[in-house]
Write an enzyme that holds these catalytic residues in place. Sequence first.
Site, PDB file in Angstrom:
ATOM      1  N   GLU A   1       0.738  -1.474   0.184  1.00  0.00           N
ATOM      2  CA  GLU A   1      -0.183  -0.053   0.007  1.00  0.00           C
ATOM      3  C   GLU A   1       1.068   1.134  -0.077  1.00  0.00           C
ATOM      4  O   GLU A   1       1.693   1.618   1.111  1.00  0.00           O
ATOM      5  CB  GLU A   1      -0.886  -0.021   1.268  1.00  0.00           C
ATOM      6  CG  GLU A   1      -1.726   1.269   1.278  1.00  0.00           C
ATOM      7  CD  GLU A   1      -2.811   1.140   2.537  1.00  0.00           C
ATOM      8  OE1 GLU A   1      -2.709   0.274   3.314  1.00  0.00           O
ATOM      9  OE2 GLU A   1      -3.415   2.039   2.441  1.00  0.00           O
TER      10      GLU A   1
ATOM     11  N   GLU B   1     -12.013   1.765   4.618  1.00  0.00           N
ATOM     12  CA  GLU B   1     -11.128   1.723   5.797  1.00  0.00           C
ATOM     13  C   GLU B   1     -11.401   3.533   6.288  1.00  0.00           C
ATOM     14  O   GLU B   1     -10.586   4.135   5.529  1.00  0.00           O
ATOM     15  CB  GLU B   1      -9.728   1.799   5.320  1.00  0.00           C
ATOM     16  CG  GLU B   1      -8.822   1.660   6.499  1.00  0.00           C
ATOM     17  CD  GLU B   1      -7.333   1.722   5.975  1.00  0.00           C
ATOM     18  OE1 GLU B   1      -6.524   0.737   6.456  1.00  0.00           O
ATOM     19  OE2 GLU B   1      -6.738   2.525   5.522  1.00  0.00           O
TER      20      GLU B   1
HETATM   21  C1  LER Z   1      -2.607   3.739   6.936  1.00  0.00           C
HETATM   22  O1  LER Z   1      -2.634   5.171   6.675  1.00  0.00           O
HETATM   23  C2  LER Z   1      -3.506   2.860   6.043  1.00  0.00           C
HETATM   24  O2  LER Z   1      -3.893   3.398   5.002  1.00  0.00           O
HETATM   25  C3  LER Z   1      -3.475   1.661   6.182  1.00  0.00           C
HETATM   26  O3  LER Z   1      -4.167   0.896   5.389  1.00  0.00           O
HETATM   27  C4  LER Z   1      -1.978   0.923   6.489  1.00  0.00           C
HETATM   28  O4  LER Z   1      -1.782   0.255   7.830  1.00  0.00           O
HETATM   29 MN    MN Z   2      -5.087   2.236   3.939  1.00  0.00          MN
END
Ligand code: LER
Ligand code: MN
Length: 272
Positions: A153, A247
């Site tokens: 990521e 998220e």
């Molecule tokens: C952190 O900012 C994030 O986007 C998570 O998915 C990574 O741990």
């Molecule tokens: Mn993330």
Amino acid sequence: MKSAITVSLVPESRGGPFVFWDGLEAAFERAAALGFDAVEIFPSGPEAVEGARIEGLRRRTGLAVAAIGTGAGWVKHKLHLCSPESAVRGRARRFVAEMIEVAASQGAPAILGSMQGRVEAGVERAQALDWLEEALREASELARQAGQTFLYEPLNRYETNLFNRQQEAAHFLEERGLSGVGILADWFHMNLEEANLGEALEALGPRLGHVHFADSNRRAVGFGHTDAGALWRVLRRMGYAGYLSAEVVAWPSSEEAAERTMQTFRALQAIE
Ligand code: LER
Ligand code: MN
């Protein structure tokens, strides 16, 4: 495309971008009731996702595990893969390896987000990138043996100085021959770093392995100014069949963030 929603099992990550905070059981049940396809888990370590308990929840609710984050290795233990200390890098690699195994046992990929670390003061960038390459090679090989991909990521500039833009990360993976690593495109980080989110997604092609479905302000998609409809069309054109995983912060509450995410997801599915 499939829908997923996050749960954090890590008290130290309070206030972070996760929707549910009250344990696995409550998360699976609320997610199922709202019509999500899967839950993405941010656990404190491998022991928190082992075995029968999650299998039972998966069976009972019919939901899948979309992905498992490894970030607690950083949040709780201050481990990262580009640390100048080889003992810390070693512990970080073991933590990630164990997470890959438990994730695979739940049919899910593991995510390398915060645990990628950064180029620390006194370390050459080329050296840090070699460490990152080595760790990604090991992790993706383990994941491959377990029938999974491994997700890398790119994060925004306030969280890492390794790669902030999708194409930089994709070039690195290409150049180093890391074919088993998929890219996780987080719309929140992209909103800070990309000139054009749709073009950046499209350029990833089959490298795109997972999406963190967040609005410009890291609230549920629908609470900010990202043009989700335009991005949905791009993903559909690409043939992306993976998850849009929320998220996002639990704003104004976990329940309302979850509901808004599902409402937006349904509206996107209805796009001609
Ligand atoms: C952190 O900012 C994030 O986007 C998570 O998915 C990574 O741990
Ligand atoms: Mn993330």
